[in-house]
Design a protein around this motif. Structure first.
Motif, PDB file in Angstrom:
ATOM      1  N   THR A 115     -37.708  69.373  51.312  1.00 24.28           N
ATOM      2  CA  THR A 115     -36.398  69.118  52.046  1.00 24.28           C
ATOM      3  C   THR A 115     -37.866  68.240  53.081  1.00 24.28           C
ATOM      4  OG1 THR A 115     -37.185  71.071  53.205  1.00 24.28           O
ATOM      5  CG2 THR A 115     -34.617  70.860  52.357  1.00 24.28           C
ATOM      6  N   ASP A 116     -37.604  67.936  54.187  1.00 24.66           N
ATOM      7  CA  ASP A 116     -38.494  67.552  55.365  1.00 24.66           C
ATOM      8  C   ASP A 116     -38.539  67.544  56.754  1.00 24.66           C
ATOM      9  OD1 ASP A 116     -36.204  66.086  56.491  1.00 24.66           O
ATOM     10  OD2 ASP A 116     -36.597  64.505  55.292  1.00 24.66           O
ATOM     11  N   ARG A 117     -37.307  69.112  56.334  1.00 22.62           N
ATOM     12  CA  ARG A 117     -37.278  69.793  57.925  1.00 22.62           C
ATOM     13  C   ARG A 117     -37.364  71.517  57.720  1.00 22.62           C
ATOM     14  NH1 ARG A 117     -34.909  66.028  61.598  1.00 22.62           N
ATOM     15  NH2 ARG A 117     -36.124  64.089  60.166  1.00 22.62           N
ATOM     16  N   VAL A 118     -37.402  72.073  58.432  1.00 23.26           N
ATOM     17  CA  VAL A 118     -36.672  74.273  58.382  1.00 23.26           C
ATOM     18  C   VAL A 118     -36.179  73.988  59.170  1.00 23.26           C
ATOM     19  CG1 VAL A 118     -37.828  75.632  57.388  1.00 23.26           C
ATOM     20  CG2 VAL A 118     -38.415  73.987  56.033  1.00 23.26           C
ATOM     21  N   TYR A 119     -35.014  74.576  59.193  1.00 24.05           N
ATOM     22  CA  TYR A 119     -34.708  75.577  60.585  1.00 24.05           C
ATOM     23  C   TYR A 119     -34.574  76.888  60.447  1.00 24.05           C
ATOM     24  CZ  TYR A 119     -32.896  71.265  63.097  1.00 24.05           C
ATOM     25  OH  TYR A 119     -32.909  69.396  63.853  1.00 24.05           O
ATOM     26  N   GLU A 120     -35.155  77.700  60.925  1.00 23.55           N
ATOM     27  CA  GLU A 120     -34.883  78.594  61.001  1.00 23.55           C
ATOM     28  C   GLU A 120     -34.007  79.685  61.827  1.00 23.55           C
ATOM     29  OE1 GLU A 120     -38.704  82.755  61.199  1.00 23.55           O
ATOM     30  OE2 GLU A 120     -37.869  81.154  62.330  1.00 23.55           O
ATOM     31  N   PHE A 121     -33.089  80.466  60.714  1.00 26.71           N
ATOM     32  CA  PHE A 121     -32.508  81.868  62.061  1.00 26.71           C
ATOM     33  C   PHE A 121     -32.550  82.990  61.720  1.00 26.71           C
ATOM     34  CE2 PHE A 121     -30.367  77.838  60.490  1.00 26.71           C
ATOM     35  CZ  PHE A 121     -28.945  77.491  60.606  1.00 26.71           C
ATOM     36  N   ALA A 169     -33.511  72.493  55.207  1.00 32.12           N
ATOM     37  CA  ALA A 169     -33.665  73.008  54.836  1.00 32.12           C
ATOM     38  C   ALA A 169     -32.692  74.480  55.469  1.00 32.12           C
ATOM     39  CB  ALA A 169     -34.954  74.411  54.157  1.00 32.12           C
ATOM     40  N   PHE A 170     -31.757  75.144  55.725  1.00 37.12           N
ATOM     41  CA  PHE A 170     -31.288  76.827  56.372  1.00 37.12           C
ATOM     42  C   PHE A 170     -32.068  77.419  55.209  1.00 37.12           C
ATOM     43  CE2 PHE A 170     -27.416  75.007  58.432  1.00 37.12           C
ATOM     44  CZ  PHE A 170     -28.121  74.007  59.084  1.00 37.12           C
ATOM     45  N   VAL A 171     -33.462  78.679  56.264  1.00 33.88           N
ATOM     46  CA  VAL A 171     -33.647  79.880  56.156  1.00 33.88           C
ATOM     47  C   VAL A 171     -34.205  80.864  56.859  1.00 33.88           C
ATOM     48  CG1 VAL A 171     -35.490  78.273  54.430  1.00 33.88           C
ATOM     49  CG2 VAL A 171     -36.118  79.556  56.784  1.00 33.88           C
ATOM     50  N   GLY A 172     -34.212  82.329  56.427  1.00 30.82           N
ATOM     51  CA  GLY A 172     -34.186  83.390  57.360  1.00 30.82           C
ATOM     52  C   GLY A 172     -33.575  84.192  56.747  1.00 30.82           C
ATOM     53  N   GLN A 173     -33.510  86.108  57.231  1.00 30.78           N
ATOM     54  CA  GLN A 173     -32.899  86.512  56.788  1.00 30.78           C
ATOM     55  C   GLN A 173     -31.545  86.873  56.594  1.00 30.78           C
ATOM     56  OE1 GLN A 173     -34.354  90.056  59.015  1.00 30.78           O
ATOM     57  NE2 GLN A 173     -35.740  89.972  57.677  1.00 30.78           N
TER      58      GLN A 173
END
Length: 636
Positions: free
Chosen positions: A508-514, A357-361
């Motif tokens: 998801t099994d991982r998250v990337y915070e932008f 997952a790609f998350v962030g503002q």
């Protein structure tokens, strides 16, 4: 505040909803839910006065103002974010204009003793008073607070609105709406363009809102956190319960089960009565009894079970071929738009069969990196796709690329090749486009229907890596659940950009915070990410602190009036419980008579009237018992 009575709306001879009635009161935070195309957005447009209706009436109290957040927004070019936001304060801006005009005259005139100059002094006092009453000295600070809550930074305030994407302009419109202090807020998909932290801020704002709010949303967690009432539009009817969405689903399911059980029991009684009628009808001595039973049967109020629209799309993403172990490898990737740097020094390794997952503002580069991975954007640095990688891509605005002048079927046929063209009808059917619906023009489809069509188009190509940017926008809750289940079962590699917490949970099994041009990895789902960032926990701590500060000290002793009321309620409760026990025994005895000797029992005159009367009384006492116990709980 607002009363809707017997409202009916039809399109091309078919009712979207028919003779529906409900009322909006101050403090109501209504979640307006239902399938795509059920009429939710239509209902908001009707309430706002933007769309006519066929029959019925809408009564609104005097001086009630309504604010409506639509999906389509028109901005005047050349205004900054702050200037556009200040448009929410038309009265204050007019008063500022008057103050400027009066001050200008006072600065140039020298006839200090004249009547005209004296009138200017009176006018400026009056206007300044009105300016203060309307919040003229506070509105700029309030505007900045709300803009920051919705994700804008101070350096964004003086930028032109033309330079922002549609999602950010939607936030400006939402800010204007929240600043105007309307009595009724109508919000159509307010979370579609918000990141997780902005959604949490909006939840807090709406929970403290004193007016009425009606929200069309497919974000289940947002609805559960904000609403205190749910109205579902289904098959032309509405189901209205004073519960948030998840509690409403449980309650409606329980009520439907009760209806089914009652209907089954009633049907059994009807069938047994019909057998008796047939039996007695042949005998002259029993003809009168047969006629009596027929009359009783005609008077029975048949129990109806609420219809459920359970049609959902069926979705399975097949994997084309097995790719290599490393699917995507990115090294030192950078991306800038003019002077604005979006991504810098990005290193990323995506392995086969992972779900990320790609998350962030918004504006932090999530969609940008997704587009770089699928080859849609030029960039600095290296991005390498693994062996046998075939990418399927669902863009955030995928539905906008559909041609409105084509039909649903034409859209699919044009996108298909020789292999998939024979499958078009079957694929459309699995996405709920059946029969004449395939001949609908794209321009008349709702937002959710367009998203379903865009997903159907995706099935026409082979892939083993799926990159999806905000795939749940506009999808109804049932369709979102189907999509989530399908992605869980997908045996390929998934990269999904989303702000929908409920959708991401367990997916998801991982998250990337932008954030700040870079990315940070969290090995877990979105709940783990929020826990690590302490976003959710901090909010809960703050809420508890507020409760501690604001809760008044409670006296350990009850007043004389309270003690008197407590005694009276306990006496009433005791009497009601005694009546309930007595009636339950009597009903149980009648049930036993029915079970052991049905024919003779139902043949007794007025048996059913007596039986139903006791059950009705019992229901009444049970309702009284509930009210009394609630009063006792409140008093204690």
């Amino acid at each position: 505040m607002l009363n809707i009575h017997n409202l009916s709306v039809s399109f091309q001879g078919e009712y979207l909803f028919e003779e529906i009635t409900f009322r909006l009161n101050g403090g109501d935070r209504v979640g307006l839910v239902g399938k795509n195309g059920a009429g939710k957005s239509t209902m908001l447009r009707i309430i706002s006065g933007e769309q006519p209706y066929d029959t019925g009436s809408i009564a609104i109290e005097k001086e009630i103002s309504i604010g409506f957040l639509k999906q389509d927004i028109d901005f005047v070019e050349g205004r900054t974010v702050l200037q556009e936001s200040y448009e929410a304060f038309k009265e204050i801006k007019e008063l500022e204009g008057k103050l400027d005009e009066i001050n200008s005259q006072l600065a140039t005139r020298t006839d200090y003793e004249s009547e005209g100059y004296n009138q200017l002094m009176i006018d400026i006092n009056d206007v300044q008073h009105q300016y203060e009453v309307h919040g003229g000295y506070n509105y700029k600070g309030e505007t900045e607070r709300i803009l920051q809550g919705l994700g804008f930074k101070r350096e964004d305030f003086d930028k032109l609105t033309d330079t922002f994407s549609g999602g950010w302009r939607m936030r400006i419109e939402l800010a204007k709406l929240l600043l105007q202090n309307h009595d009724i807020l109508l919000l159509d998909e307010p979370t579609n363009h918000l990141d997780i932290e902005s959604i949490i801020w909006l939840e807090t704002f709406l929970k403290g809102y004193s007016g009425a709010v009606a929200i069309v949303s497919h974000d289940k967690m947002f609805l559960d956190n904000v609403t205190n009432r749910t109205i579902e539009i289904s098959l032309g009817r509405i189901y209205d319960y004073p519960k948030p969405y998840t509690e409403y689903l449980v309650l409606r399911s329980e009520l439907r089960e009760q209806q089914l059980a009652s209907q089954k029991n009633q049907q059994k009684q009807i069938e047994q009565t019909e057998k008796l009628i047939e039996k007695f009808r042949a005998k002259a001595s029993k003809a009168t009894m047969a006629q009596s039973l027929i009359k009783k049967l005609d008077k029975i109020d048949r129990i109806e079970v609420d219809e459920d629209d359970n049609s959902v799309m069926t979705l399975k993403f097949p994997v084309s071929v097995t790719p290599g172990k490393v699917v995507v490898e990115a090294n030192d990737v950078e991306k800038s738009y003019g002077d604005k740097t979006v991504l810098q020094g990005i290193d990323l390794l995506v392995e086969r069969n992972t779900k990320t997952a790609f998350v962030g503002q918004n504006g932090q580069g999530k969609s940008t990196l997704a587009k770089i991975i699928v080859g849609e954007l030029a960039h600095q640095g290296n991005v390498k796709l693994g062996h046998n990688v075939q990418i399927g891509y669902f863009a955030q605005n995928q539905a906008e690329y559909l041609d409105g002048s084509k039909t649903v079927e034409e859209t699919m046929i044009d996108a298909a090749d020789e292999r998939t063209r024979p499958l078009v009808r079957n694929i459309l059917g699995s996405f709920l486009f059946r029969g004449e619906e395939v001949d609908k023009y794209v321009r008349v489809l709702s937002g959710g229907e367009r998203n379903r069509l865009a997903l159907a188009k995706l099935m026409l190509q082979p892939f083993n890596v799926l990159v999806m940017d905000e795939p749940t926008n506009h999808l109804d809750i049932k369709s979102k659940n189907v999509l989530k289940d399908s992605l869980k079962q997908f045996e390929g590699t998934l990269i999904v950009v989303s702000h929908d917490r409920d959708f991401l949970q367990g997916l998801t099994d991982r998250v990337y915070e932008f954030k700040d041009h870079r990315i940070r990895e969290f090995l877990g789902d979105v709940d783990y990410y929020l826990e690590q960032r302490e976003v959710s926990n901090l909010r809960e701590i703050e809420k508890r602190d507020v409760i501690k500060k604001e809760a008044p000290a409670k006296s350990s002793k009850k007043s004389y009036e309270d003690q008197k009321k407590l005694k009276s309620l306990n006496n009433r409760l005791s009497k009601v419980e005694s009546n309930i026990n007595k009636l339950e025994r009597e009903v149980k005895q009648l049930d036993a008579e029915l079970a052991t000797n049905y024919d003779e029992t139902v043949a007794k005159p007025d048996f059913f009237d007596n039986y139903n009367g006791k059950k009705k009384k019992l229901d009444g006492y049970m309702e009284d018992w509930g009210k009394i116990t609630e009063e006792l709980d409140a008093l204690n």
